[in-house]
Write a protein that holds these residues in place. Structure first.
Motif, mmCIF file in Angstrom:
data_model
loop_
_atom_site.group_PDB
_atom_site.id
_atom_site.type_symbol
_atom_site.label_atom_id
_atom_site.label_comp_id
_atom_site.label_asym_id
_atom_site.label_seq_id
_atom_site.Cartn_x
_atom_site.Cartn_y
_atom_site.Cartn_z
ATOM 1 N N ALA A 184 0.820 -1.215 0.000
ATOM 2 C CA ALA A 184 0.000 0.000 0.000
ATOM 3 C C ALA A 184 0.854 1.266 0.000
ATOM 4 C CB ALA A 184 -0.926 -0.011 1.212
ATOM 5 N N GLU A 185 2.095 1.152 -0.450
ATOM 6 C CA GLU A 185 3.013 2.300 -0.393
ATOM 7 C C GLU A 185 2.459 3.508 -1.132
ATOM 8 O OE1 GLU A 185 6.288 4.939 -1.799
ATOM 9 O OE2 GLU A 185 4.926 3.707 -3.003
ATOM 10 N N GLN A 186 1.913 3.307 -2.309
ATOM 11 C CA GLN A 186 1.420 4.441 -3.097
ATOM 12 C C GLN A 186 0.233 5.121 -2.412
ATOM 13 O OE1 GLN A 186 0.905 2.104 -6.732
ATOM 14 N NE2 GLN A 186 2.506 3.309 -7.724
ATOM 15 N N LYS A 231 0.902 12.907 1.765
ATOM 16 C CA LYS A 231 1.105 14.181 1.079
ATOM 17 C C LYS A 231 -0.161 15.032 1.112
ATOM 18 C CE LYS A 231 2.817 12.410 -2.765
ATOM 19 N NZ LYS A 231 3.385 12.375 -4.131
ATOM 20 N N LEU A 232 -1.322 14.386 1.005
ATOM 21 C CA LEU A 232 -2.580 15.128 1.117
ATOM 22 C C LEU A 232 -2.657 15.847 2.462
ATOM 23 C CD1 LEU A 232 -5.503 15.820 0.189
ATOM 24 C CD2 LEU A 232 -6.220 13.688 1.272
ATOM 25 N N LEU A 233 -2.289 15.145 3.535
ATOM 26 C CA LEU A 233 -2.319 15.748 4.862
ATOM 27 C C LEU A 233 -1.343 16.913 4.956
ATOM 28 C CD1 LEU A 233 -2.483 12.504 7.048
ATOM 29 C CD2 LEU A 233 -4.356 14.060 6.496
ATOM 30 N N LEU A 234 -0.183 16.738 4.364
ATOM 31 C CA LEU A 234 0.817 17.810 4.395
ATOM 32 C C LEU A 234 0.372 19.014 3.564
ATOM 33 C CD1 LEU A 234 3.971 15.554 4.068
ATOM 34 C CD2 LEU A 234 3.367 16.930 6.064
ATOM 35 N N TYR A 235 -0.175 18.739 2.383
ATOM 36 C CA TYR A 235 -0.676 19.825 1.544
ATOM 37 C C TYR A 235 -1.816 20.575 2.244
ATOM 38 C CZ TYR A 235 1.825 18.362 -2.714
ATOM 39 O OH TYR A 235 2.801 18.075 -3.656
ATOM 40 N N THR A 236 -2.637 19.832 2.979
ATOM 41 C CA THR A 236 -3.810 20.431 3.619
ATOM 42 C C THR A 236 -3.453 21.197 4.892
ATOM 43 O OG1 THR A 236 -5.203 18.636 2.777
ATOM 44 C CG2 THR A 236 -6.084 19.947 4.596
ATOM 45 N N TYR A 262 -5.597 4.623 -6.239
ATOM 46 C CA TYR A 262 -4.822 3.598 -5.533
ATOM 47 C C TYR A 262 -5.705 2.783 -4.591
ATOM 48 C CZ TYR A 262 -0.624 5.886 -7.331
ATOM 49 O OH TYR A 262 0.354 6.392 -8.154
ATOM 50 N N LYS A 263 -6.670 3.454 -3.959
ATOM 51 C CA LYS A 263 -7.594 2.736 -3.059
ATOM 52 C C LYS A 263 -8.435 1.750 -3.870
ATOM 53 C CE LYS A 263 -10.085 2.157 0.800
ATOM 54 N NZ LYS A 263 -11.326 1.527 0.332
ATOM 55 N N ASP A 264 -8.930 2.178 -5.018
ATOM 56 C CA ASP A 264 -9.714 1.290 -5.875
ATOM 57 C C ASP A 264 -8.885 0.078 -6.305
ATOM 58 O OD1 ASP A 264 -11.881 2.977 -5.696
ATOM 59 O OD2 ASP A 264 -11.574 3.910 -7.661
ATOM 60 N N ALA A 265 -7.621 0.306 -6.618
ATOM 61 C CA ALA A 265 -6.749 -0.794 -7.056
ATOM 62 C C ALA A 265 -6.549 -1.800 -5.932
ATOM 63 C CB ALA A 265 -5.407 -0.244 -7.517
ATOM 64 N N LEU A 266 -6.348 -1.326 -4.704
ATOM 65 C CA LEU A 266 -6.191 -2.238 -3.565
ATOM 66 C C LEU A 266 -7.483 -2.989 -3.274
ATOM 67 C CD1 LEU A 266 -3.997 -0.334 -0.953
ATOM 68 C CD2 LEU A 266 -3.433 -2.447 -2.164
ATOM 69 N N SER A 290 -6.055 13.848 -4.002
ATOM 70 C CA SER A 290 -7.395 13.261 -3.833
ATOM 71 C C SER A 290 -7.723 12.323 -4.983
ATOM 72 C CB SER A 290 -8.446 14.371 -3.735
ATOM 73 O OG SER A 290 -8.260 15.141 -2.569
ATOM 74 N N VAL A 291 -7.380 12.731 -6.202
ATOM 75 C CA VAL A 291 -7.631 11.894 -7.383
ATOM 76 C C VAL A 291 -6.765 10.635 -7.334
ATOM 77 C CG1 VAL A 291 -7.437 11.759 -9.894
ATOM 78 C CG2 VAL A 291 -8.336 13.839 -8.808
ATOM 79 N N GLN A 292 -5.499 10.795 -7.010
ATOM 80 C CA GLN A 292 -4.595 9.648 -6.980
ATOM 81 C C GLN A 292 -4.955 8.681 -5.858
ATOM 82 O OE1 GLN A 292 -0.398 10.617 -7.224
ATOM 83 N NE2 GLN A 292 -0.813 12.420 -8.470
ATOM 84 N N ILE A 293 -5.347 9.224 -4.721
ATOM 85 C CA ILE A 293 -5.734 8.375 -3.586
ATOM 86 C C ILE A 293 -6.878 7.455 -3.978
ATOM 87 C CG2 ILE A 293 -6.945 8.439 -1.357
ATOM 88 C CD1 ILE A 293 -5.170 10.879 -0.683
ATOM 89 N N GLN A 294 -7.888 7.999 -4.621
ATOM 90 C CA GLN A 294 -9.034 7.178 -5.013
ATOM 91 C C GLN A 294 -8.619 6.078 -5.969
ATOM 92 O OE1 GLN A 294 -12.242 7.516 -3.656
ATOM 93 N NE2 GLN A 294 -12.268 5.456 -4.567
#
Length: 209
Positions: A154-156, A163-168, A187-191, A181-185
């Protein structure tokens, strides 16, 4: 195998910052906490066993280190030389009533999970091998050389969420937040897909009405 330090370094490189070491560590920890309650193929297991002790009702970390880290105990099997016996699961209040009906010893046929412990009923009269099927928290990342599924499988996902938390919360970068937010969704879908593909039986189950 990716390590905790590898993950920290990757995030620092992505952000092109060398002055956020402690903040990156905190963001990784928070990201893991965010997802550890989600069921993925790497945090659901039947690989661990523990042995009962004659006359002992409750079993915690001394019996099996992962017991206090259980998020969901799906079922519990007892092995007594023959076919495994699936114990009946009780809520804690129901288990209280069950215990009050009998204080005798025997082969356990029921259990509950409370206070980070597994409780058995009746009280074991012999040594039995128990196999929990469970969703549990992986060992927390602490040292730089630590490694587990969060730094690999789950590294990605963890990298992007950190990074989202840091950006926010720190960098106040709206564009970065939106990209993550787009990338998280994704990677989550892939897992989730990998988890479903590994655990699905391919059989359709009838629905009870």
């Amino acid at each position: 195998m990716g390590t905790y330090l590898d993950l920290q370094t990757a995030i620092a490189t992505d952000l092109t910052r060398t002055d956020l070491t402690s903040q990156i560590k905190s963001a990784i920890v928070d990201a893991v906490k965010h997802y550890e309650t989600s069921r993925f193929y790497f945090n659901v297991t039947r690989s661990f066993t523990f042995s009962t002790v004659i006359g002992q009702v409750a079993y915690g970390a001394s019996a099996l280190a992962q017991i206090p880290d259980i998020i969901g105990l799906d079922t519990l099997f007892l092995f007594d030389g023959g076919r495994p016996l699936e114990l009946e699961k009780y809520e804690a209040d129901e288990f209280e009533w069950l215990q009050s009906t009998s204080t005798g010893n025997g082969r356990p046929c029921a259990y509950t999970y409370i206070d980070s412990q597994i409780l058995l009923w009746p009280t074991p009269v012999a040594v039995y091998t128990m196999r929990p099927h469970m969703h549990y928290k992986l060992t927390e990342l602490a040292g730089d050389t630590d490694t587990n599924a969060w730094t690999n499988d789950a590294e990605q996902l963890i990298r992007c969420h950190a990074k989202l938390l840091l950006y926010t919360n720190l960098l106040e970068d709206t564009d970065g937040m939106q990209r993550m937010s787009v990338q998280i969704q994704s990677y989550k879908d892939a897992l989730d897909y990998k988890t479903s593909a590994r655990t699905a039986t391919g059989r359709i189950r009838a629905t009870s009405f």
